[in-house]
Design an enzyme around this catalytic site. Structure first.
Site, PDB file in Angstrom:
ATOM      1  N   HIS A  52     -33.742  -3.645 -52.733  1.00  0.00           N
ATOM      2  CA  HIS A  52     -34.302  -4.272 -51.540  1.00  0.00           C
ATOM      3  C   HIS A  52     -35.036  -3.226 -50.721  1.00  0.00           C
ATOM      4  CE1 HIS A  52     -34.802  -6.135 -47.736  1.00  0.00           C
ATOM      5  NE2 HIS A  52     -33.777  -5.554 -47.167  1.00  0.00           N
ATOM      6  N   CYS A 101     -31.608 -10.842 -47.441  1.00  0.00           N
ATOM      7  CA  CYS A 101     -32.195  -9.834 -48.317  1.00  0.00           C
ATOM      8  C   CYS A 101     -31.602  -9.828 -49.730  1.00  0.00           C
ATOM      9  CB  CYS A 101     -32.052  -8.452 -47.693  1.00  0.00           C
ATOM     10  SG  CYS A 101     -32.599  -8.388 -45.976  1.00  0.00           S
ATOM     11  N   ASN A 131     -40.366  -4.416 -44.645  1.00  0.00           N
ATOM     12  CA  ASN A 131     -39.162  -5.088 -45.132  1.00  0.00           C
ATOM     13  C   ASN A 131     -39.414  -6.587 -45.077  1.00  0.00           C
ATOM     14  OD1 ASN A 131     -36.673  -6.405 -45.299  1.00  0.00           O
ATOM     15  ND2 ASN A 131     -35.568  -4.870 -44.120  1.00  0.00           N
TER      16      ASN A 131
END
Length: 346
Positions: free
Chosen positions: A271, A119, A302
């Protein structure tokens, strides 16, 4: 990679995105796990996520995002001196997704390599592209964050599977008369290595396949409890606490390195891990009301390395007037690793 003239400053000059056509809502997710649309929305902020079809690869998605980014930047693939792809879901450990992407774009013989920083990978890539351009190692560098996380989840597992989506975001970094990328803040905390990780190694899968072949007994391979294919898991509480408290410190450190104050920002693009994390980080940074906050997670889920460029691309698409302003971007996740910088929005 051909040496060019060093430059004192760089900036992001183009953005691109690819979002797969398949949209999966929470009701569909709940056919696999004991949950509800209300619980998922309340705990994560996610309403839908995109999933790539079986015949769409990591490189396919990266290609779509990259072509848009190059068009937005107004440069040709042949002008690229470097292609950096951040991904943890390219199905080949070698060769890299970046080398395939460079070839398909027509960017050969640009230097091409992958980053495995999950990430945080996109921010790592922007930091490296900034350094390559400033040093004169390349005039333009393409940075792509791309994931096909649907390949590495167990749909019946509820610590992380319902969070994840697929997609790609890309940016072109080039020289500038004024600084458009601040010093990057990069780091890791390997003590928490297992907080977000794969549950198996490829070696364990290989050994099981070998055992089945030599013994003639494939029952272990068919046992759902074995789960031999490596899939993602997370310790949600550990990740949440680390992200909220430690990443707020990193965000403040990044602002200090940039010489800017929260009120100087146009956008905050963290993020897209969890809406509650995003909101808590914004609260701790005491962002003024005029600062737009990336909340792409509601519709995209995500997407790991792709989440920041996708969120920034969406913010600019919906608010074109933010071009020229400054965005604080921060990535954090598996490893545990983190990366952040302030960029000027192209």
């Amino acid at each position: 990679m051909t040496q060019t003239v060093p430059t004192e400053a760089t900036t992001v000059i183009g953005l691109g995105a690819h979002r797969p056509d398949v949209v999966v809502d929470n009701e569909q997710i709940c056919q696999w796990i004991d949950s509800s649309d209300e619980w998922i929305r309340k705990r994560t902020g996610i309403v839908t996520r995109h999933r790539a079809p079986a015949d769409v690869s990591v490189v396919d998605m990266a290609l779509g995002a990259s072509q848009e980014a190059l068009s937005d930047a107004g440069i040709e693939p042949a002008q690229l001196g470097g292609v950096i792809v951040s991904t943890v879901t390219h199905p080949y450990q070698t060769p890299s997704a970046a080398s395939d992407l460079a070839h398909r774009l027509g960017a050969t013989p640009a230097a091409a390599y992958d980053i495995s920083a999950a990430c945080a990978g996109y921010c790592y890539g922007i930091g490296q592209a900034d350094a390559l351009v400033r040093s004169g190692a390349a005039e333009y560098v393409l940075v792509v964050g791309v994931e096909k996380l649907s390949d590495v989840i167990d749909n019946h597992e509820r610590s992380i599977s319902f969070l994840l989506g697929d997609g790609a975001g890309a940016a072109v970094v080039g020289p500038s008369d004024t600084a458009g990328i601040s010093p990057s803040v990069l780091g890791s905390n390997g003590e928490q290595w297992s907080a977000v990780s794969m549950d198996n190694s490829l070696l364990r899968l290989r050994d099981a396949l070998f055992d089945a072949q030599t013994s003639g007994d494939a029952s272990r391979l068919l046992d759902p409890e074995e789960r031999l294919w490596p899939t993602l898991r997370q310790d949600g509480q550990t990740v949440f606490r680390w992200a909220v408290w430690e990443m707020a410190k990193v965000a403040k450190q990044t602002l200090e390195a940039s010489g800017l104050q929260p009120e100087d920002l146009t956008a905050f693009v963290p993020h897209q891990a969890n809406m509650r994390i995003i909101d808590e980080l914004a609260k701790q940074l005491k962002l003024p009301e005029h600062v737009l906050i990336g909340r792409d997670i509601a519709d995209a889920g995500n997407t790991s390395a792709a989440s920041i460029p996708l969120a920034l691309h969406r913010l600019r698409s919906e608010n074109p007037e933010i071009s020229g302003g400054y965005a604080l971007q921060i990535g954090f996740g598996a490893g545990l690793v983190y990366g952040a910088q302030v960029i000027r929005i192209p």
